[in-house]
Write an enzyme that holds these catalytic residues in place. Structure first.
Site, mmCIF file in Angstrom:
data_model
loop_
_atom_site.group_PDB
_atom_site.id
_atom_site.type_symbol
_atom_site.label_atom_id
_atom_site.label_comp_id
_atom_site.label_asym_id
_atom_site.label_seq_id
_atom_site.Cartn_x
_atom_site.Cartn_y
_atom_site.Cartn_z
ATOM 1 N N HIS A 37 66.864 23.003 -39.893
ATOM 2 C CA HIS A 37 67.866 23.891 -39.271
ATOM 3 C C HIS A 37 67.608 25.343 -39.687
ATOM 4 C CE1 HIS A 37 70.506 20.133 -39.649
ATOM 5 N NE2 HIS A 37 70.525 20.374 -38.356
ATOM 6 N N MET A 185 62.844 15.823 -41.196
ATOM 7 C CA MET A 185 64.149 16.153 -41.794
ATOM 8 C C MET A 185 65.260 15.876 -40.788
ATOM 9 S SD MET A 185 63.504 19.544 -43.994
ATOM 10 C CE MET A 185 62.272 19.517 -45.279
HETATM 11 P P1 AMP Z 1 71.527 18.826 -35.275
HETATM 12 O O1 AMP Z 1 72.366 19.467 -36.322
HETATM 13 O O2 AMP Z 1 70.876 17.568 -35.722
HETATM 14 O O3 AMP Z 1 72.208 18.727 -33.945
HETATM 15 O O4 AMP Z 1 70.311 19.826 -35.044
HETATM 16 C C1 AMP Z 1 70.512 21.163 -34.697
HETATM 17 C C2 AMP Z 1 69.203 21.752 -34.246
HETATM 18 O O5 AMP Z 1 68.247 21.668 -35.304
HETATM 19 C C3 AMP Z 1 68.600 20.982 -33.050
HETATM 20 O O6 AMP Z 1 68.014 21.904 -32.149
HETATM 21 C C4 AMP Z 1 67.562 20.122 -33.709
HETATM 22 O O7 AMP Z 1 66.500 19.753 -32.859
HETATM 23 C C5 AMP Z 1 67.093 21.008 -34.837
HETATM 24 N N1 AMP Z 1 66.501 20.207 -35.911
HETATM 25 C C6 AMP Z 1 67.041 19.127 -36.510
HETATM 26 N N2 AMP Z 1 66.174 18.599 -37.404
HETATM 27 C C7 AMP Z 1 65.053 19.368 -37.337
HETATM 28 C C8 AMP Z 1 63.795 19.333 -38.010
HETATM 29 N N3 AMP Z 1 63.499 18.398 -38.910
HETATM 30 N N4 AMP Z 1 62.890 20.283 -37.712
HETATM 31 C C9 AMP Z 1 63.168 21.234 -36.774
HETATM 32 N N5 AMP Z 1 64.337 21.323 -36.115
HETATM 33 C C10 AMP Z 1 65.264 20.409 -36.382
#
Ligand code: AMP
Length: 280
Positions: A37, A185
């Site tokens: 994130h 992650m």
């Molecule tokens: P989330 O909180 O899981 O909804 O993720 C929020 C944003 O962070 C989304 O655009 C995800 O694709 C991105 N994200 C989550 N995990 C990762 C990661 N390991 N590497 C890069 N981006 C991520």
């Protein structure tokens, strides 16, 4: 850094930024933040005059009540982490603030992207995602918005939403951040027990092996190998593995040199669902 939870307060700030012709970068998240994130937020801070991170666990994108209820929440720590990136504003609304009495998702058509992979396994998931991201876009009016390739299907769907509705927003896809052992992650990793955590790097290992295998073998053989290799895993259960066209996300059955492919996987460790993907 300002922390705002009311739409009214957010709107006042956006109006002032817009009247001063400031570029706004937006990073929507569900919190329980990790380095993946933060990499998105850091990129936004570099590329825009003003950056906004949203932290909101969106109820309408969860098809399982248990998954929503168990979603980790670490707001205090999240705010400390975001502050270090020099992000300007964090928006932390409640579900009532975002949906009022109408806790429902709008129905979207993303030219069929929504029916593949995650769409098959998580009912109405992308209607929920589309609904909340559209609301955040309308409220924050970003110049650029940042999404991770970790959720590659989501990234393609948001790009589709923006192009279909001619929204003046540039969608920036960001690479997947991994732990040292290769595990992508994810906020959900915190819920893995020791045995599950020790087994979970196999997910990325299996994707890498599939990628290698595809160089000398057919898609059908790679699919079969994947099914077989997960039968030998005790902590992990394969939900789906698919090689798909990056643009349409449709399942590929044979390789065509003009197309770009990606392998996508969803695996259960106990009740915890983990996803990953790799460019081929
Ligand atoms: P989330 O909180 O899981 O909804 O993720 C929020 C944003 O962070 C989304 O655009 C995800 O694709 C991105 N994200 C989550 N995990 C990762 C990661 N390991 N590497 C890069 N981006 C991520």
């Amino acid at each position: 850094m300002v922390v705002v939870s009311k739409i009214e307060d957010l709107k006042a700030i956006i109006t002032s930024l817009k009247s001063n012709q400031k570029n706004i970068g937006l990073v929507p998240t569900m919190g329980a933040l990790h380095k993946g994130h933060l990499s998105l937020i850091e990129k936004s801070v570099q590329e825009n005059d003003f950056s906004i991170t949203t932290i909101f666990v969106n109820p309408t994108q969860f098809d399982k009540k248990e998954d929503l209820e168990n979603y980790p929440s670490t707001l205090e720590n999240d705010l400390k982490l975001v502050e270090k990136t020099n992000c300007d504003l964090v928006f932390t609304p409640s579900a009532e603030e975002m949906y009022q009495e109408n806790l429902h998702a709008e129905a979207f058509y993303f030219d069929g992207l929504e029916n593949e992979m995650e769409g098959k396994h998580r009912k109405n998931h992308f209607d929920g995602v589309g609904t909340i991201v559209k609301k955040f876009f309308e409220l924050t009016q970003p110049t650029k918005a940042y999404f991770g390739e970790k959720d590659f299907q989501q990234l393609q769907i948001i790009k589709k939403m923006v192009s279909k509705n001619q929204m003046p927003i540039e969608i920036i896809g960001c690479p997947i951040f991994r732990e040292e052992d290769g595990l992508a992650m994810s906020s959900r990793n915190a819920r893995l027990n020791k045995n599950q955590r020790n087994s979970a790097p196999f997910i990325y290992e299996s994707l890498q092996k599939a990628s290698e295998l595809l160089k000398t073998s057919t898609i059908e053989n790679v699919n079969q190998w994947m099914q077989q290799t997960y039968k030998e895993q005790t902590e992990l259960r394969l939900e789906y593995f698919e090689i798909a066209d990056e643009a349409t996300l449709q399942t590929a059955t044979k390789k065509e040199s003009s197309k770009k492919y990606r392998a996508f996987i969803a695996v259960f460790a106990g009740t915890i669902r983990l996803i990953d993907n790799i460019s081929l």
